[in-house]
Design an enzyme around this catalytic site. Structure first.
Site, PDB file in Angstrom:
ATOM      1  N   LEU A 194       0.828  -1.205   0.000  1.00 25.94           N
ATOM      2  CA  LEU A 194       0.000   0.000   0.000  1.00 25.94           C
ATOM      3  C   LEU A 194       0.865   1.259   0.000  1.00 25.94           C
ATOM      4  CD1 LEU A 194      -2.854   1.276   0.413  1.00 25.94           C
ATOM      5  CD2 LEU A 194      -2.404   1.117   2.869  1.00 25.94           C
ATOM      6  N   HIS A 195       0.493   2.239  -0.808  1.00 28.12           N
ATOM      7  CA  HIS A 195       1.177   3.535  -0.802  1.00 28.12           C
ATOM      8  C   HIS A 195       0.245   4.605  -1.360  1.00 28.12           C
ATOM      9  CE1 HIS A 195       2.148   1.541  -4.623  1.00 28.12           C
ATOM     10  NE2 HIS A 195       2.251   2.746  -5.162  1.00 28.12           N
ATOM     11  N   GLN A 196       0.282   5.762  -0.713  1.00 33.27           N
ATOM     12  CA  GLN A 196      -0.514   6.926  -1.105  1.00 33.27           C
ATOM     13  C   GLN A 196       0.375   7.877  -1.900  1.00 33.27           C
ATOM     14  OE1 GLN A 196      -3.546   8.434  -1.068  1.00 33.27           O
ATOM     15  NE2 GLN A 196      -3.638   9.897   0.581  1.00 33.27           N
TER      16      GLN A 196
END
Length: 185
Positions: A143-145
């Site tokens: 996960l990464h924003q």
């Protein structure tokens, strides 16, 4: 020109070379050859977001470390200052994040926006999470924003015609500026 291949070659004015000069400007980016030669997916034996926290901040392109998440520069940025906010845990989607991770990802994203606005004088942002390969995630297992600064004047035809982004700053310079402006807690 004659001489051995080891001899330095003098730089020539393009007006004296074969061909007809045209109206195009040339953007020479030899540092990008490493990415071109690696192919569409960079060679890696491990998740880059799991590996980054084990490196120095400069080597990992990390600008800030939190308790459950951290912020780093995107190695393949859409724009200068393109940041990623990642949990330390290797999870693929937002719904698997703990309430603590969600809160810290949100807080780090807000701080990233404030710092980028100060450092780069950007006019706006694109924020987003591409979850899963089908959704466009380059690293779909972690996960990464994305926090992408935008300027009123940053649109051009490079991405549309030549699939090229013109980036006015080197990653190391951007990392130093953002890390220096990041508030200490």
């Amino acid at each position: 020109m004659t001489g051995s291949s080891d001899a330095p070659r003098p730089v020539e004015d393009a007006a004296h070379l074969a061909g007809v000069p045209d109206e195009f400007q040339r953007l020479w980016t030899p540092h990008r050859m490493a990415y071109i030669q690696a192919g569409p997916e960079p060679l890696r034996d491990e998740c880059p977001f799991c590996a980054a926290p084990g490196k120095s901040d400069a080597d990992g392109l990390i600008v800030a470390r939190g308790r459950t998440a951290y912020v780093l520069l995107n190695l393949f940025p859409y724009n200068s200052g393109h940041l990623l906010v990642c949990p330390y845990r290797h999870i693929p989607t937002y719904d698997l994040a703990t309430p603590e991770e969600v809160a810290e990802i949100g807080a780090l994203t807000q701080t990233a926006m404030r710092v980028l606005r100060e450092v780069s004088r950007c006019d706006g942002f694109n924020l987003g999470m591409n979850q899963g390969a089908v959704a466009g995630a380059g690293v779909d297992g972690h996960l990464h924003q994305h926090v992408v600064p935008r300027w009123a004047t940053d649109a051009n035809f490079f991405p549309i015609i030549a699939k090229t982004k013109a980036l006015p700053q080197l990653l190391g310079e951007v990392r130093e500026a953002v890390a220096a402006a990041w508030p200490t807690t």
